[in-house]
Design an enzyme around this catalytic site. Structure first.
Site, PDB file in Angstrom:
ATOM      1  N   HIS A 118      -6.210   1.480  -0.644  1.00  0.00           N
ATOM      2  CA  HIS A 118      -6.298   0.136  -1.209  1.00  0.00           C
ATOM      3  C   HIS A 118      -4.895  -0.330  -1.588  1.00  0.00           C
ATOM      4  O   HIS A 118      -4.016   0.488  -1.897  1.00  0.00           O
ATOM      5  CB  HIS A 118      -7.198   0.121  -2.441  1.00  0.00           C
ATOM      6  N   TYR A 150       0.837  -1.200   0.000  1.00  0.00           N
ATOM      7  CA  TYR A 150       0.000   0.000   0.000  1.00  0.00           C
ATOM      8  C   TYR A 150       0.876   1.256   0.000  1.00  0.00           C
ATOM      9  O   TYR A 150       1.942   1.273   0.612  1.00  0.00           O
ATOM     10  CB  TYR A 150      -0.882   0.050   1.259  1.00  0.00           C
ATOM     11  N   LYS A 187      -5.198  -4.481  -8.938  1.00  0.00           N
ATOM     12  CA  LYS A 187      -3.862  -4.385  -8.361  1.00  0.00           C
ATOM     13  C   LYS A 187      -2.842  -4.887  -9.386  1.00  0.00           C
ATOM     14  O   LYS A 187      -3.190  -5.653 -10.284  1.00  0.00           O
ATOM     15  CB  LYS A 187      -3.765  -5.212  -7.072  1.00  0.00           C
TER      16      LYS A 187
END
Length: 257
Positions: free
Chosen positions: A204, A196, A235
């Site tokens: 997130h 993060y 991601k």
């Protein structure tokens, strides 16, 4: 100095000031595993990599206790203790429900009176609290009853927890931490770590990092699966390995043709 406690294979932090320091000063998140009737609470369980980082930076000391897992053999004492804990939980929960229902009892009272209910407001409140706050031995928070322990904690070496991780994971975690990231366990997303930009409370994860040995080989479909996983959860999928004593990162970017 932050106090880490080794209990079997778990590295725990019990002190609230230590927990605050870990989060605010050192970007160590951990995983809160305790709970009260209503909210999560300490202790916090640390990843082995988190603990080793703290120990390597001389920010923490590792302790263990002897004879903390042997249950009491005095059954009458245990039963009395459990009854006391049950009673305290019952009374505490009733007070909590009383505050909750009491905040809206005026509205409830008016509606029930209009429907023909003849009870007083206090009677309604008591009945609703009693019917909605039942705690018994089947749903109470059970304590672990231990014998009286007079042993003291002893300082132990960080080598004790080395078998809980690998040199590669430890090195990758430290490298990411030194780059200023927050890092948490990545198992639920098929990786070793989630990374993060800031505290996970308000950010997130941006990377799913999987630690691999440099000579590791993959089938094409395995690379596709990891890359697609990253895309599906918004991601970046990242492989991390050690090359020439340095941490090397490979990011899988998914581009639709």
């Amino acid at each position: 100095m932050i106090k880490l406690t080794l209990l079997k294979d778990h590295i725990l932090v019990y002190d609230v000031e230590d927990w605050i320091s870990l989060r605010k000063k050192h970007r160590i998140v951990g995983n809160i595993i305790g709970n009260t009737q209503f909210i999560p609470s300490l202790p916090t369980k640390l990843l082995p990599e988190e603990a080793l980082l703290l120990l390597n930076k001389n920010l923490a000391a590792l302790y263990e206790y002897e004879d903390v897992s042997e249950p009491s053999t005095d059954q009458s004492l245990q039963a009395k203790f459990e009854e006391t804990v049950l009673y305290v939980q019952q009374e505490e929960y009733k007070e909590h429900r009383k505050l909750q229902i009491g905040s809206i009892i005026d509205t409830i009272f008016e509606k029930k009176r209009a429907a023909g209910d003849k009870r007083t407001k206090d009677e309604m409140l008591k009945n609703m609290v009693d019917s909605s706050s039942s705690i018994n031995k089947n749903n109470m928070l059970w304590p672990i009853f231990l014998k009286d322990n007079t042993s003291v904690s002893k300082l132990i070496s960080k080598e004790t927890i080395l078998p809980l991780t690998t040199p590669l994971r430890t090195a990758v975690f430290q490298d990411l931490w030194e780059k200023g990231y927050f890092i948490t366990n990545g198992e639920k997303f098929g990786g070793d770590f989630l990374v993060y930009f800031g505290d996970p409370v308000v950010h997130h994860a941006i990377f799913i990092v999987r630690c691999i040995e440099l000579e590791t080989t993959f089938l094409p479909k395995e690379l596709v699966a990891f890359g697609r996983l990253g895309v599906s959860v918004k991601k970046r999928a990242v492989f991390a390995s050690i090359k020439n004593s340095n941490i090397s990162y490979i990011t899988l970017n998914w581009i639709d043709a």
